[in-house]
Design a protein around this motif. Structure first.
Motif, PDB file in Angstrom:
ATOM      1  N   GLY A  86     -45.887  19.857  -6.103  1.00  0.00           N
ATOM      2  CA  GLY A  86     -44.654  20.558  -5.729  1.00  0.00           C
ATOM      3  C   GLY A  86     -44.722  21.124  -4.321  1.00  0.00           C
ATOM      4  O   GLY A  86     -43.747  21.055  -3.560  1.00  0.00           O
ATOM      5  N   THR A  87     -45.881  21.667  -3.947  1.00  0.00           N
ATOM      6  CA  THR A  87     -46.069  22.192  -2.587  1.00  0.00           C
ATOM      7  C   THR A  87     -45.920  21.072  -1.557  1.00  0.00           C
ATOM      8  O   THR A  87     -45.303  21.260  -0.504  1.00  0.00           O
ATOM      9  CB  THR A  87     -47.460  22.848  -2.454  1.00  0.00           C
ATOM     10  OG1 THR A  87     -47.524  23.968  -3.350  1.00  0.00           O
ATOM     11  CG2 THR A  87     -47.718  23.331  -1.041  1.00  0.00           C
ATOM     12  N   GLY A  88     -46.471  19.905  -1.883  1.00  0.00           N
ATOM     13  CA  GLY A  88     -46.356  18.762  -0.971  1.00  0.00           C
ATOM     14  C   GLY A  88     -44.922  18.330  -0.769  1.00  0.00           C
ATOM     15  O   GLY A  88     -44.464  18.145   0.370  1.00  0.00           O
ATOM     16  N   ILE A  89     -44.173  18.194  -1.868  1.00  0.00           N
ATOM     17  CA  ILE A  89     -42.796  17.693  -1.786  1.00  0.00           C
ATOM     18  C   ILE A  89     -41.843  18.747  -1.221  1.00  0.00           C
ATOM     19  O   ILE A  89     -40.930  18.432  -0.452  1.00  0.00           O
ATOM     20  CB  ILE A  89     -42.304  17.229  -3.177  1.00  0.00           C
ATOM     21  CG1 ILE A  89     -43.110  16.004  -3.625  1.00  0.00           C
ATOM     22  CG2 ILE A  89     -40.821  16.888  -3.154  1.00  0.00           C
ATOM     23  CD1 ILE A  89     -42.896  15.624  -5.062  1.00  0.00           C
ATOM     24  N   GLN A  90     -42.070  20.010  -1.597  1.00  0.00           N
ATOM     25  CA  GLN A  90     -41.120  21.053  -1.203  1.00  0.00           C
ATOM     26  C   GLN A  90     -41.386  21.621   0.190  1.00  0.00           C
ATOM     27  O   GLN A  90     -40.447  22.066   0.858  1.00  0.00           O
ATOM     28  CB  GLN A  90     -41.134  22.187  -2.233  1.00  0.00           C
ATOM     29  CG  GLN A  90     -39.955  23.116  -2.094  1.00  0.00           C
ATOM     30  CD  GLN A  90     -39.772  24.013  -3.299  1.00  0.00           C
ATOM     31  OE1 GLN A  90     -39.371  25.150  -3.166  1.00  0.00           O
ATOM     32  NE2 GLN A  90     -40.081  23.528  -4.478  1.00  0.00           N
ATOM     33  N   TYR A  91     -42.643  21.595   0.639  1.00  0.00           N
ATOM     34  CA  TYR A  91     -42.977  22.204   1.929  1.00  0.00           C
ATOM     35  C   TYR A  91     -43.507  21.205   2.954  1.00  0.00           C
ATOM     36  O   TYR A  91     -42.968  21.076   4.045  1.00  0.00           O
ATOM     37  CB  TYR A  91     -44.029  23.310   1.734  1.00  0.00           C
ATOM     38  CG  TYR A  91     -43.602  24.423   0.800  1.00  0.00           C
ATOM     39  CD1 TYR A  91     -42.316  24.953   0.852  1.00  0.00           C
ATOM     40  CD2 TYR A  91     -44.487  24.957  -0.131  1.00  0.00           C
ATOM     41  CE1 TYR A  91     -41.924  25.965  -0.009  1.00  0.00           C
ATOM     42  CE2 TYR A  91     -44.105  25.976  -0.992  1.00  0.00           C
ATOM     43  CZ  TYR A  91     -42.821  26.473  -0.922  1.00  0.00           C
ATOM     44  OH  TYR A  91     -42.425  27.474  -1.770  1.00  0.00           O
ATOM     45  N   VAL A  92     -44.591  20.499   2.599  1.00  0.00           N
ATOM     46  CA  VAL A  92     -45.312  19.685   3.588  1.00  0.00           C
ATOM     47  C   VAL A  92     -44.467  18.513   4.074  1.00  0.00           C
ATOM     48  O   VAL A  92     -44.295  18.316   5.287  1.00  0.00           O
ATOM     49  CB  VAL A  92     -46.659  19.177   3.009  1.00  0.00           C
ATOM     50  CG1 VAL A  92     -47.395  18.327   4.035  1.00  0.00           C
ATOM     51  CG2 VAL A  92     -47.531  20.353   2.583  1.00  0.00           C
ATOM     52  N   ILE A  93     -43.905  17.722   3.144  1.00  0.00           N
ATOM     53  CA  ILE A  93     -43.142  16.527   3.532  1.00  0.00           C
ATOM     54  C   ILE A  93     -41.893  16.885   4.350  1.00  0.00           C
ATOM     55  O   ILE A  93     -41.672  16.304   5.420  1.00  0.00           O
ATOM     56  CB  ILE A  93     -42.790  15.674   2.296  1.00  0.00           C
ATOM     57  CG1 ILE A  93     -44.069  15.044   1.715  1.00  0.00           C
ATOM     58  CG2 ILE A  93     -41.786  14.582   2.643  1.00  0.00           C
ATOM     59  CD1 ILE A  93     -43.898  14.374   0.374  1.00  0.00           C
TER      60      ILE A  93
END
Length: 490
Positions: A424-431
């Motif tokens: 979720g952190t990857g999809i919501q913030y990083v990407i």
């Protein structure tokens, strides 16, 4: 103007409906564990961060549309220069795909300048944007992140349905004919039906769930409009009943909950649950592109987030003051399977089995999406998969891991927390942060440094991209350290 207002309102409702889903049902327990003040502060802050990255994705969508439109204009100009009267098959395909955009004269596009270039008229999914703005490594990492998130989604769904069925049916038999008792804490080894334990019943339901819905992974599934309307209606009826019943109980003096102000030990799960509950970035292209009037898109999104925050706050605060923290279930709906809470049997069973109906309709769609992402990740230009790989291997690697995870655990709060905290952190913030950073650079190189994206994020300074990435990596390390320390203590 009136029709545009209606379309904007429909877009707002769809976005609200997209974000508020299964994650909301696990939020009350996470709220009670972490303390109401810490939970409120974290919920508001994570809602704000999700809004920031949503505006990043909208800006990247507009930039992707501008690049596609610019390429079409160049191709059109080349065709005019060549003065060719025939078109190749690929040209016809491109023309068909962008028929609506090509109907507008190129001269009028040039006359209006960059304003029209950034109109969001073509649906450009996140995978396509990743291919446009990332290098090969970035694209592979993007698909890896999406796949991990979808695996987590499927594991949550595969555990939630059998868990709800076990809780309702095991409690509805034997001495507890009225549902889950207030002071009863069940173990998996407790009897359910005769010699069968509760964990046995759970695994039987999991097997039936897999046998009934698993085969859909081997075929293509389309989500029908009427099915979506039905599940949405059921969701809002269920949420409304739960909030009203909790308020009525509190009003009648049956307040059981006395939540702490703060308990940092519960923050890890709360963080993951909140991130999961604000997840919408990967579905924004399908949601925003059909909205006809996009003049006040940022305001619309902001209003949606305010409404969602208010709704989450209302749901969680009524829950934590209505029920004792240790009696709140992983799936909040199951707290209403008690006679002292709901006297009408039909309402008890509706709320208890509500996740079964809604999740069962979404499971095949997410499974097919995951299978297609696997195919895209390994796809080579011009290559095709053998029948066995396409029809057996990909569906099997899609279905097997989440079912095995659900077989081993039905701790929904932890499943939602870990899925949200990592994928979720990857999809919501990083990407979104990397997408907006690279799309800005590409736009300047392609269209010139003076070009202004009409849908640019209010958080246009590079500081915000850095801040989002710093927050994402800080969260990643915090959650990992917390898990390691918790395991060490055990």
């Amino acid at each position: 103007c009136h029709s545009a207002l209606i379309m904007t309102g429909v877009g707002l409702v769809y976005m609200f409906n997209l974000i508020v889903g299964t994650g909301a049902l696990t939020m009350p327990k996470a709220f009670a564990t972490a303390g109401w003040l810490v939970s409120l502060v974290l919920l508001v802050f994570l809602g704000f961060m999700s809004f920031v990255t949503t505006t990043f994705v909208v800006e990247a969508m507009a930039a992707a549309n501008a690049q596609l439109r610019w390429k079409r204009m160049e191709n059109h100009q080349e065709e005019e220069d060549d003065d060719s009267s025939t078109a190749s098959d690929s040209d016809v395909l491109v023309q068909d795909n962008y028929e609506r955009a090509e109907k507008r004269p190129i001269l009028s596009v040039q006359r209006r300048g960059s304003l029209n270039l950034f109109e969001i008229t073509d649906r450009v999914e996140m995978g396509q944007m990743a291919c446009m703005f990332f290098n090969k490594v970035g694209v592979n990492l993007f698909y890896f992140c999406i796949i991990i998130y979808l695996y987590g989604d499927l594991a949550i769904y595969a555990a939630a349905v059998p868990f709800s069925l076990m809780q309702v049916t095991c409690s509805a038999t034997g001495n507890e004919s009225c549902g889950v008792e207030a002071d009863t804490k069940h173990n998996d080894t407790d009897p359910c039906w005769g010699p069968l334990r509760r964990v046995d019943a759970y695994r039987i339901y999991l097997a039936v769930f897999t046998l009934l819905l698993g085969p859909f992974t081997f075929f293509d599934v389309q989500k029908t409009k009427y099915l979506q309307i039905l599940t949405s209606l059921m969701r809002w009826v269920a949420f409304a009943i739960m909030i009203v019943l909790a308020l009525v109980r509190i009003g009648h003096g049956h307040r059981e909950g006395h939540p702490p102000l703060a308990d940092l030990s519960g923050v890890r799960n709360l963080f993951g649950v909140c991130v999961y509950s604000f997840m919408c970035q990967h579905s924004l292209p399908s949601l925003i592109t059909p909205v006809s009037s996009k003049r006040h898109l940022t305001r619309l999104v902001f209003l949606d987030y305010v409404l969602i925050l208010s709704f989450y706050g209302l749901l969680c605060f009524t829950a934590i003051f209505c029920f004792r923290g240790d009696s709140l279930m992983d799936m909040y709906t199951l707290n209403f399977a008690r006679c002292d809470v709901v006297s009408v049997a039909a309402v008890r069973f509706f709320l208890g089995l509500f996740p079964v109906f809604t999740i069962s309709t979404n499971f095949p769609i997410i499974a097919v999406t995951l299978r297609n992402n696997w195919k895209t990740l390994f796809h080579r230009e011009g290559g095709t998969y053998p029948w066995v790989v396409d029809r057996v291997v990909f569906p099997t690697i899609t279905l097997l891991p989440p079912v095995l995870v659900a077989f081993c655990t039905h701790d929904l709060e932890s499943l939602v927390g870990i899925t949200g905290a990592y994928a979720g952190t990857g999809i919501q913030y990083v990407i979104p942060a990397f997408l907006v950073y690279h799309c800005r650079k590409d736009t300047q190189l392609t269209l010139g440094y003076g070009t202004v994206n009409k849908h640019r994020s209010p958080f246009r300074h590079t500081f915000w991209v850095g801040f989002v990435l710093l927050w994402a990596f800080s969260c990643f390390f915090f959650v990992t350290a917390n898990i390691v320390l918790s395991e060490t203590k055990v």
